[in-house]
Design a protein around this motif. Structure first.
Motif, mmCIF file in Angstrom:
data_model
loop_
_atom_site.group_PDB
_atom_site.id
_atom_site.type_symbol
_atom_site.label_atom_id
_atom_site.label_comp_id
_atom_site.label_asym_id
_atom_site.label_seq_id
_atom_site.Cartn_x
_atom_site.Cartn_y
_atom_site.Cartn_z
ATOM 1 N N ASN A 118 0.823 -1.196 0.000
ATOM 2 C CA ASN A 118 0.000 0.000 0.000
ATOM 3 C C ASN A 118 0.863 1.254 0.000
ATOM 4 O O ASN A 118 2.091 1.176 0.130
ATOM 5 N N SER A 147 -7.708 7.087 -5.722
ATOM 6 C CA SER A 147 -7.278 5.694 -5.592
ATOM 7 C C SER A 147 -8.033 4.882 -6.632
ATOM 8 O O SER A 147 -9.278 4.914 -6.680
ATOM 9 N N GLN A 169 -3.147 6.752 4.343
ATOM 10 C CA GLN A 169 -2.747 5.434 3.846
ATOM 11 C C GLN A 169 -3.843 4.897 2.946
ATOM 12 O O GLN A 169 -5.028 4.910 3.319
ATOM 13 N N ARG A 171 -4.947 1.862 -0.253
ATOM 14 C CA ARG A 171 -4.698 0.632 -0.967
ATOM 15 C C ARG A 171 -4.707 0.908 -2.470
ATOM 16 O O ARG A 171 -5.224 1.914 -2.937
ATOM 17 N N HIS A 201 0.380 -4.126 3.814
ATOM 18 C CA HIS A 201 -1.062 -4.099 3.580
ATOM 19 C C HIS A 201 -1.826 -3.510 4.770
ATOM 20 O O HIS A 201 -1.491 -3.790 5.924
#
Length: 501
Positions: A118, A147, A169, A171, A201
């Motif tokens: 990530n 994202s 943060q 993904r 992750h």
């Protein structure tokens, strides 16, 4: 005629495009003045693209450079987390671009992360402010963060420097687009501090770490505003509360405003402290009322698959205030301290009193003590002339009785540690026992008629010496025993009754 040096030799995976305003959506009309960009005298065009790893000398055939714009794009990827996790990348606009007399329109960073890796975005000094209707960005530039995955695209939001968000943060792959407003970016670009790194992750689709200014009111809203979160997406905020502050948390509306076709939508609130209870609300329940948070806390929003024409878009706010000191707690602490001080003083006084009571009374003579042995005097068969009981082996207390001794010249200086034989007359009575005050373990007043008996431990100091040979003493004792005379034992008992300390 002016040549500008553009050094991209130290850059990598980057392209720089110089174009006219409105490109590529708008094509300039033939009637518009010609404005060309040349990378050498023979290569000129209305759009010029430069690539990293080279040095260019460019010039402009244009009367109005304000019509030109720069759009740059840079890619950062990670293949092996063991290598790229140690590195921190600075998301800064290179000086080779900012020094050109052309306005930067947009700088795009494409961050590519493989599976189970990530991306983390930080702004250590400036922090980030989320652009919301209640708090609009008024800086010369902003960041748009998106994202993206092959299935979905999540517009995280628009952010500008000078806020309370320390870290984001996310993904999947990320696209960050820096967009400028006006000419002020040339000065503010020197203070950029946006950084990124690759991390392991994470659980949620997106996690914000918020450290608000204690004097400001902070508004935070769910990504993809105002169109709502995509189905089954979970977003979290971790809000840091200063130690001397209390946070006040509230939601901008009473309900989530959605109906779920599949699954459930939740709002979870929990303080980061031992034993804290978690507050949970479903989409069909009222959102929590404003409340005080005394520790760092989490706010999590999880979406279901909404019914058509319903969407999950939430906004909440956080303010801070100084902690109020409870008067009852102060009084309790003061009372407890007073009790401890009282106990300490009591123990100290008791110890001092006990120590004082154990101090011996030295040099006090009791004149009321009967120094003569009562009973039959005739039982004492040995006279003082025979047994020489008046001779002391050692006088240990000369220091105490030194004031009674006087030299011939009238001085009161006692003779210490000097042995002198007894030269006085010898009578039929034993010498007087030492004063009562020499007993260190018993107190006795002058009015006491019968003093306590002398203990065995005191015999060592006040034992009568015998200068005759041990053989003659043994013979005398044997004769007395043979005659059945018990005067010796009786004398020892009587002497113990008459001796006091």
């Amino acid at each position: 005629d002016v040549t500008h040096l553009v050094d991209l030799s130290k850059e990598w995976n980057m392209t720089v495009t110089i174009h006219f305003e409105g490109w590529p959506s708008r094509i300039p009309l033939m009637s518009e003045p010609i404005c060309l960009i040349c990378k050498d005298p023979r290569t000129c065009d209305r759009v010029l693209t430069l690539v990293s790893g080279a040095v260019y000398k460019i010039s402009f055939l244009c009367k109005d450079l304000s019509r030109l714009r720069i759009t740059a794009e840079k890619g950062i990827s990670c293949v092996d987390l063991r290598w790229c996790q140690r590195k921190i990348y600075s998301l800064l606009v290179p000086k080779a671009i900012t020094q050109l007399p052309i306005r930067l329109h947009k700088f795009i960073w494409k961050l590519l992360a493989p599976d189970l890796i990530n991306i983390e975005i930080t702004s250590p000094s400036l922090k980030l402010q989320q652009h919301v209707p209640e708090q609009r960005c008024n800086t010369s530039y902003s960041y748009s963060i998106v994202s993206a995955t092959p299935e979905t695209e999540l517009n995280v939001g628009v952010f500008c420097p000078g806020g309370s968000i320390e870290k984001i943060q996310m993904r999947n792959n990320i696209t960050i687009s820096l967009k400028t407003f006006g000419k002020g970016f040339l000065n503010e670009s020197n203070h950029q501090d946006l950084k990124m790194s690759f991390v392991p992750h994470i659980k949620d689709e997106c996690t914000f770490t918020v450290s608000p200014n204690p004097k400001a009111k902070v508004y935070l809203q769910t990504p993809n505003w105002p169109y709502g979160l995509p189905p089954y997406v979970s977003i979290s905020w971790y809000v840091v509360v200063p130690s001397k502050q209390v946070a006040h948390l509230g939601f901008s509306k009473d309900r989530m405003g959605i109906a779920c076709e599949t699954g459930r939508a939740y709002v979870n609130i929990k303080e980061e402290t031992l034993g804290a209870e978690e507050t949970v609300r479903r989409e069909d329940e009222l959102l929590p009322e404003p409340r005080n948070m005394y520790h760092d806390f989490w706010v999590n929003v999880s979406n279901c698959k909404p019914v058509d024409k319903t969407q999950l878009a939430l906004q909440f706010w956080v303010t801070f205030a100084d902690k109020q000191i409870d008067l009852g707690v102060i009084l309790a602490v003061v009372a407890g301290a007073g009790v401890l001080v009282t106990i300490g003083l009591t123990v100290c006084c008791v110890k001092k009193k006990k120590k004082k009571s154990q101090d011996p009374m030295v040099g006090v003579y009791n004149a009321n003590v009967n120094t003569q042995v009562p009973g039959k005097q005739g039982l004492f068969t040995k006279g003082r002339k025979n047994n020489e009981s008046h001779v002391y082996a050692v006088i240990d207390d000369a220091m105490v009785y030194g004031h009674l001794l006087k030299e011939s010249n009238g001085s009161v200086t006692p003779e210490v540690d000097v042995y002198r034989p007894f030269d006085g007359p010898i009578g039929s009575l034993p010498p007087s026992p030492p004063p009562f005050s020499f007993r260190k373990d018993i107190k006795h007043s002058p009015n006491t008629e019968e003093p306590p008996p002398l203990m065995d431990t005191d015999h060592d100091t006040y034992t009568f010496a015998h200068q005759k040979s041990r053989q003659s003493e043994d013979n005398g004792d044997t004769n007395e025993k043979n005659n059945g005379d018990t005067s010796t034992s009786l004398l020892e008992n009587k002497e113990q009754d008459g001796l006091v300390e």
